[in-house]
Design a protein around this motif. Structure first.
Motif, PDB file in Angstrom:
ATOM      1  N   PHE A   6      -1.457 -31.627 -19.500  1.00  0.00           N
ATOM      2  CA  PHE A   6      -0.183 -32.095 -18.962  1.00  0.00           C
ATOM      3  C   PHE A   6      -0.298 -32.120 -17.441  1.00  0.00           C
ATOM      4  O   PHE A   6      -1.306 -31.708 -16.884  1.00  0.00           O
ATOM      5  CB  PHE A   6       0.955 -31.175 -19.415  1.00  0.00           C
ATOM      6  N   ASP A   7       0.720 -32.612 -16.760  1.00  0.00           N
ATOM      7  CA  ASP A   7       0.630 -32.758 -15.306  1.00  0.00           C
ATOM      8  C   ASP A   7       0.402 -31.433 -14.598  1.00  0.00           C
ATOM      9  O   ASP A   7      -0.377 -31.348 -13.648  1.00  0.00           O
ATOM     10  CB  ASP A   7       1.900 -33.410 -14.756  1.00  0.00           C
ATOM     11  N   ARG A   9       0.012 -28.244 -16.340  1.00  0.00           N
ATOM     12  CA  ARG A   9      -0.490 -27.168 -17.187  1.00  0.00           C
ATOM     13  C   ARG A   9      -1.491 -27.709 -18.197  1.00  0.00           C
ATOM     14  O   ARG A   9      -1.512 -28.911 -18.493  1.00  0.00           O
ATOM     15  CB  ARG A   9       0.657 -26.455 -17.903  1.00  0.00           C
ATOM     16  N   VAL A  10      -2.285 -26.806 -18.719  1.00  0.00           N
ATOM     17  CA  VAL A  10      -3.237 -27.126 -19.775  1.00  0.00           C
ATOM     18  C   VAL A  10      -3.040 -26.103 -20.884  1.00  0.00           C
ATOM     19  O   VAL A  10      -2.966 -24.892 -20.626  1.00  0.00           O
ATOM     20  CB  VAL A  10      -4.690 -27.060 -19.259  1.00  0.00           C
ATOM     21  N   ILE A  11      -2.932 -26.579 -22.123  1.00  0.00           N
ATOM     22  CA  ILE A  11      -2.705 -25.678 -23.247  1.00  0.00           C
ATOM     23  C   ILE A  11      -3.941 -25.680 -24.140  1.00  0.00           C
ATOM     24  O   ILE A  11      -4.379 -26.727 -24.630  1.00  0.00           O
ATOM     25  CB  ILE A  11      -1.467 -26.102 -24.060  1.00  0.00           C
ATOM     26  N   VAL A  12      -4.504 -24.500 -24.334  1.00  0.00           N
ATOM     27  CA  VAL A  12      -5.665 -24.314 -25.198  1.00  0.00           C
ATOM     28  C   VAL A  12      -5.194 -23.585 -26.454  1.00  0.00           C
ATOM     29  O   VAL A  12      -4.622 -22.492 -26.379  1.00  0.00           O
ATOM     30  CB  VAL A  12      -6.767 -23.501 -24.498  1.00  0.00           C
ATOM     31  N   SER A  13      -5.417 -24.163 -27.595  1.00  0.00           N
ATOM     32  CA  SER A  13      -4.975 -23.551 -28.852  1.00  0.00           C
ATOM     33  C   SER A  13      -6.106 -23.609 -29.871  1.00  0.00           C
ATOM     34  O   SER A  13      -7.131 -24.257 -29.655  1.00  0.00           O
ATOM     35  CB  SER A  13      -3.731 -24.266 -29.389  1.00  0.00           C
ATOM     36  N   GLY A  14      -5.906 -22.919 -30.975  1.00  0.00           N
ATOM     37  CA  GLY A  14      -6.886 -22.969 -32.051  1.00  0.00           C
ATOM     38  C   GLY A  14      -8.071 -22.045 -31.861  1.00  0.00           C
ATOM     39  O   GLY A  14      -9.136 -22.282 -32.424  1.00  0.00           O
ATOM     40  N   GLY A  63      -3.676 -28.265 -13.107  1.00  0.00           N
ATOM     41  CA  GLY A  63      -3.888 -29.615 -13.589  1.00  0.00           C
ATOM     42  C   GLY A  63      -5.213 -29.773 -14.312  1.00  0.00           C
ATOM     43  O   GLY A  63      -6.045 -28.862 -14.334  1.00  0.00           O
ATOM     44  N   LYS A  64      -5.408 -30.941 -14.903  1.00  0.00           N
ATOM     45  CA  LYS A  64      -6.612 -31.221 -15.685  1.00  0.00           C
ATOM     46  C   LYS A  64      -7.874 -31.101 -14.842  1.00  0.00           C
ATOM     47  O   LYS A  64      -8.869 -30.502 -15.276  1.00  0.00           O
ATOM     48  CB  LYS A  64      -6.521 -32.632 -16.283  1.00  0.00           C
ATOM     49  N   GLU A  65      -7.861 -31.670 -13.646  1.00  0.00           N
ATOM     50  CA  GLU A  65      -9.063 -31.666 -12.807  1.00  0.00           C
ATOM     51  C   GLU A  65      -9.493 -30.246 -12.464  1.00  0.00           C
ATOM     52  O   GLU A  65     -10.684 -29.906 -12.557  1.00  0.00           O
ATOM     53  CB  GLU A  65      -8.805 -32.468 -11.529  1.00  0.00           C
ATOM     54  N   GLU A  66      -8.539 -29.412 -12.073  1.00  0.00           N
ATOM     55  CA  GLU A  66      -8.879 -28.024 -11.734  1.00  0.00           C
ATOM     56  C   GLU A  66      -9.347 -27.264 -12.965  1.00  0.00           C
ATOM     57  O   GLU A  66     -10.307 -26.486 -12.896  1.00  0.00           O
ATOM     58  CB  GLU A  66      -7.674 -27.322 -11.108  1.00  0.00           C
ATOM     59  N   PHE A  67      -8.692 -27.485 -14.092  1.00  0.00           N
ATOM     60  CA  PHE A  67      -9.085 -26.784 -15.312  1.00  0.00           C
ATOM     61  C   PHE A  67     -10.528 -27.115 -15.688  1.00  0.00           C
ATOM     62  O   PHE A  67     -11.329 -26.217 -15.959  1.00  0.00           O
ATOM     63  CB  PHE A  67      -8.142 -27.160 -16.458  1.00  0.00           C
ATOM     64  N   LEU A  68     -10.848 -28.405 -15.712  1.00  0.00           N
ATOM     65  CA  LEU A  68     -12.196 -28.816 -16.109  1.00  0.00           C
ATOM     66  C   LEU A  68     -13.237 -28.472 -15.049  1.00  0.00           C
ATOM     67  O   LEU A  68     -14.383 -28.153 -15.377  1.00  0.00           O
ATOM     68  CB  LEU A  68     -12.221 -30.322 -16.393  1.00  0.00           C
TER      69      LEU A  68
END
Length: 281
Positions: A6-7, A9-14, A63-68
């Protein structure tokens, strides 16, 4: 594992193999703080992150860029820890230890920060380690968001004297911090080169530093250099190995997974039976 972006946040599940409490409380890092609402905030790799666990998911507030680019690797999210625990469950004891420690992940930390941190950690307890590191960052680091300060690099510390470090109240460790900073800043010790060399070479290079013994070197190798075969042994590990593996135990039986085995054994021996926070040696 499922990752949704998301803009903000990043949600990791499973995944059942992510427990922030276990990750941050198993002796591998000292700069993450738990808030009353159960979320965690910490500074690592020049960034500040807040995360929280919610209904089987982990929410990273970035954000996505920072997470990855930062956090996916930092939290070792590409590794199948369920399969790892299954491989390590070679005995009844290891099965219990792996089950109790499910959720631990070995962080991929900055090599210099790991070296400095574990120099500080020797013969010390969690509260004092955390305090010394906090003062080090506040006095010599740069301000970050959320009241954090960056971890000062070796170039910032190499020109200091032991007297300059007196406000840290690090005691005899101050001279070791300065010696390490000078070795890294001058290029005499190339930490990044130690990532790709064999474990024996990395250990020899690290233990050549004043104040760095095999235990500190093993921690740096495991938590800062990606040598997952490293197997740090302190007072609690010696006791656990003596009581559960017998004399002459060789951790190389775990192969490249030895460092993960160490974390499960350490965590289980220290907290699985009502123990209190450890004292490093």
């Amino acid at each position: 594992m499922e990752i949704k972006f998301f803009d903000d946040r990043v949600i990791v599940s499973g995944t059942d193999d992510f427990s922030a409490g276990k990750i941050f409380d198993c002796g591998q890092c000292f700069r993450w703080v738990r808030s009353p609402d159960g979320s965690w905030t910490g500074s690592a790799l020049g960034r500040v992150l807040r995360l929280r666990e919610e209904e089987g998911s982990v929410i990273f507030e970035c954000g996505k860029e920072e997470f990855l680019g930062v956090w996916h690797d930092y939290f070792d999210l590409g590794r199948d820890y369920a399969a790892l625990r299954k491989r390590l469950s070679v005995s009844e004891y290891m099965e219990r230890a792996c089950g109790f420690g499910a959720g631990i992940r070995i962080l991929r930390q900055d090599a210099w920060e790991a070296l400095c941190t574990f120099i500080i950690s020797q013969c010390n307890n969690i509260a004092r380690i955390t305090g010394i590191i906090d003062r080090l960052c506040r006095i010599f680091g740069d301000e970050q968001e959320g009241g954090f300060c960056s971890f000062p690099g070796p170039e910032r510390l190499c020109g200091l004297s032991e007297r300059d470090l007196e406000p840290l109240r690090a005691g005899y460790r101050a001279s070791y911090i300065i010696s390490a900073a000078r070795s890294v800043a001058s290029g005499a010790l190339e930490l990044e080169a130690l990532r790709s060399c064999d474990a024996e070479t990395a250990e020899a290079a690290l233990t050549a530093l004043p104040g760095v013994g095999r235990k500190v070197a093993s921690c740096v190798m495991l938590f800062g250099l990606g040598h997952t075969e490293a197997f740090p042994v302190d007072t609690w590990m010696r006791r656990a190995l003596r009581d559960n593996f017998g004399p002459g135990f060789d951790p190389s039986v775990f192969g490249p997974d030895a460092g993960f085995a160490q974390q499960y054994i350490f965590y289980y021996s220290r907290w699985g039976r009502g123990g209190e926070r450890y004292v490093c040696d």
